[in-house]
Design a protein around this motif. Structure first.
Motif, mmCIF file in Angstrom:
data_model
loop_
_atom_site.group_PDB
_atom_site.id
_atom_site.type_symbol
_atom_site.label_atom_id
_atom_site.label_comp_id
_atom_site.label_asym_id
_atom_site.label_seq_id
_atom_site.Cartn_x
_atom_site.Cartn_y
_atom_site.Cartn_z
ATOM 1 N N ASP A 1 13.307 15.238 -8.193
ATOM 2 C CA ASP A 1 14.236 16.268 -7.697
ATOM 3 C C ASP A 1 13.488 17.479 -7.169
ATOM 4 N N MET A 2 12.335 17.247 -6.543
ATOM 5 C CA MET A 2 11.539 18.314 -5.954
ATOM 6 C C MET A 2 11.572 18.230 -4.432
ATOM 7 N N THR A 3 11.213 19.311 -3.781
ATOM 8 C CA THR A 3 11.210 19.366 -2.310
ATOM 9 C C THR A 3 9.921 20.010 -1.799
ATOM 10 N N ASP A 4 8.820 19.772 -2.501
ATOM 11 C CA ASP A 4 7.542 20.386 -2.147
ATOM 12 C C ASP A 4 6.653 19.449 -1.338
ATOM 13 N N ASN A 5 7.206 18.300 -0.938
ATOM 14 C CA ASN A 5 6.476 17.321 -0.126
ATOM 15 C C ASN A 5 5.215 16.803 -0.817
ATOM 16 N N ARG A 6 5.321 16.596 -2.110
ATOM 17 C CA ARG A 6 4.204 16.049 -2.868
ATOM 18 C C ARG A 6 4.405 14.556 -3.120
ATOM 19 N N LEU A 7 3.308 13.912 -3.477
ATOM 20 C CA LEU A 7 3.381 12.500 -3.835
ATOM 21 C C LEU A 7 2.501 12.245 -5.049
ATOM 22 N N ARG A 8 2.934 11.299 -5.871
ATOM 23 C CA ARG A 8 2.162 10.971 -7.065
ATOM 24 C C ARG A 8 1.139 9.897 -6.757
ATOM 25 N N LEU A 9 -0.090 10.179 -7.176
ATOM 26 C CA LEU A 9 -1.193 9.239 -7.051
ATOM 27 C C LEU A 9 -1.507 8.681 -8.430
ATOM 28 N N GLY A 10 -1.665 7.379 -8.545
ATOM 29 C CA GLY A 10 -2.046 6.756 -9.805
ATOM 30 C C GLY A 10 -3.538 6.467 -9.831
ATOM 31 N N LEU A 11 -4.206 6.927 -10.871
ATOM 32 C CA LEU A 11 -5.653 6.756 -11.002
ATOM 33 C C LEU A 11 -6.029 5.635 -11.960
ATOM 34 N N GLY A 12 -5.037 4.905 -12.460
ATOM 35 C CA GLY A 12 -5.287 3.942 -13.513
ATOM 36 C C GLY A 12 -5.430 2.504 -13.066
ATOM 37 N N ARG A 13 -5.395 2.254 -11.776
ATOM 38 C CA ARG A 13 -5.499 0.878 -11.304
ATOM 39 C C ARG A 13 -6.840 0.667 -10.590
ATOM 40 N N SER A 14 -7.515 -0.413 -10.918
ATOM 41 C CA SER A 14 -8.833 -0.682 -10.332
ATOM 42 C C SER A 14 -8.748 -0.984 -8.842
ATOM 43 N N SER A 15 -7.548 -1.259 -8.352
ATOM 44 C CA SER A 15 -7.369 -1.543 -6.925
ATOM 45 C C SER A 15 -7.231 -0.276 -6.088
ATOM 46 N N LEU A 16 -7.314 0.901 -6.699
ATOM 47 C CA LEU A 16 -7.089 2.142 -5.949
ATOM 48 C C LEU A 16 -8.046 2.314 -4.769
ATOM 49 N N PRO A 17 -9.354 2.056 -4.906
ATOM 50 C CA PRO A 17 -10.226 2.234 -3.746
ATOM 51 C C PRO A 17 -9.785 1.408 -2.533
ATOM 52 N N THR A 18 -9.365 0.169 -2.770
ATOM 53 C CA THR A 18 -8.889 -0.671 -1.676
ATOM 54 C C THR A 18 -7.615 -0.089 -1.070
ATOM 55 N N ALA A 19 -6.725 0.403 -1.921
ATOM 56 C CA ALA A 19 -5.488 1.006 -1.431
ATOM 57 C C ALA A 19 -5.788 2.216 -0.553
#
Length: 378
Positions: free
Chosen positions: A343-361
């Motif tokens: 319910d925010m309007t600050d144009n943010r996005l959540r990044l997940g740091l817990g998955r080993s596939s993050l570099p590929t993503a």
């Protein structure tokens, strides 16, 4: 009592199966059954191999409750209530125990939906206490104090914080608990990311250890990488809250699943190794994420987290974050979580740091930005 629809579950229900990389996960890579059973000691392996698939103790397996107390300094097994529906069930129970029509609650904001959507369904009101994004997502104790009302009954907090990765100092946290104690309100402390501080020395004490009226919530999902077990718990020295929550729990899950309890016991006895595994994944991804978002500073504003498996950068592109997230998911199979879910309007996005596939993503996100000629920041 039916709360508003849960936006985050609706969002993942829509997108999860349609993408290759969930780059916004709130947990870490899950353990396999094989990996977990390899950690079993002789006693827990015997319990697993001889498991009777009947009903379990409504309060939780005695050995499991004993293992949970190892996370606390002042709790006994009798003061632990295991929840077969994870932390979400614990929050549901506590909101129902603490709030009635006409009551008021405070919620540290932004927040996991269960922490603020249940109160209105109970006829109570909830006031958000916004973390200060301009000052490292700092908690403003004066804002908490000013938001108190005569009918305030509960303060819902979550540290380490989802989605910002915020973490107050120990002094600030203890001041918050003291403020609540003086006001006669109950602190419900969602501590599901406790143990995942990027600096282990920054770990806060459990609220239930500091204040006998407070309640701490824990779960196997986050720090232990075992979301599929759906085992959570609430811990408090407040007998009135414990008794009331247990009465209500007889109408929700009744008891946890027998296999999940033994698997949780195995994990908790190997707890330090599993938490270190989770921290290792997060800390290996943290500089990669920070480097990526800093390199693309024309497109994003990076906000460094202090704890947990998440960060909450802001999208600087002249496009609503919902549109950016949906287009990226369709084009590159990479999923971020837009702040509108909170319910925010600050144009943010959540990044997940817990998955080993993050570099590929993130490589795919880089390709996406390049295809749209988004410049790289200096």
């Amino acid at each position: 009592m039916i709360p508003e629809r849960c936006k985050v579950e609706q969002f993942f229900g829509e997108w999860d199966a349609r993408v290759e990389h969930v780059a916004c996960a709130s947990d870490v890579d899950g353990l396999s059954m094989r990996e977990l059973l390899q950690l079993a000691d002789p006693e827990t392996m015997a319990l697993w191999e001889g498991l009777d698939l009947g009903y379990t103790d409504t309060l939780g397996h005695p050995l499991l409750r004993e293992a949970i107390t190892e996370q606390y300094a002042r709790m006994t097994a009798a003061e632990i209530t295991v929840c077969g529906g994870g932390a979400a069930e614990a929050i549901f129970l506590l909101a129902n125990v603490l709030l009635e029509p006409g009551d008021h609650a405070l919620v540290v904001w932004p927040a996991f939906e269960s922490l603020f959507r249940i109160a209105p369904a109970l006829g109570a009101t909830a006031t958000p206490i916004e973390l200060d994004a301009e000052n490292g997502w700092r908690l403003d104790l004066d804002a908490v104090r000013q938001a108190l009302r005569p009918n305030t009954r509960a303060l819902f907090v979550n540290f380490p914080h989802n989605p910002t990765g915020a973490l107050p100092t120990r002094h600030e946290f203890e001041q918050l608990l003291e403020l609540a104690r003086e006001a006669g309100i109950t602190v419900v402390s969602d501590e599901v990311y406790r143990g995942l501080e990027h600096d282990p020395d920054a770990m806060l004490p459990a609220a239930c250890d500091v204040d006998e009226q407070a309640v701490s919530i824990g779960v196997m999902s986050k720090a232990y990488g075992l979301a599929g077990l759906r085992v959570g718990w609430l811990a408090t020295r407040n007998k009135r809250i414990t008794d009331a929550a247990r009465v209500l729990k007889d109408y929700t899950t009744v008891c946890a699943a027998a296999p999940a309890e033994i698997l949780a016991l195995i994990a908790l006895r190997a707890g330090p190794r599993l938490i270190e595994r989770s921290r290792r994944i997060i800390l290996s991804n943290l500089p990669i994420g920070e480097s990526f978002f800093t390199e693309h500073s024309d497109a994003f504003e990076w906000a460094a987290p202090k704890a947990g498996p998440m960060a909450f950068p802001r999208l600087r592109l002249p496009v609503p974050v919902d549109e950016f997230v949906a287009d990226l998911a369709r084009e590159k199979g990479v999923l971020f979580l837009p702040d509108t879910i909170f319910d925010m309007t600050d144009n943010r996005l959540r990044l997940g740091l817990g998955r080993s596939s993050l570099p590929t993503a993130l490589e795919r996100v880089d390709d996406y930005l390049a295809s749209r000629a988004v410049p790289t920041g200096s």
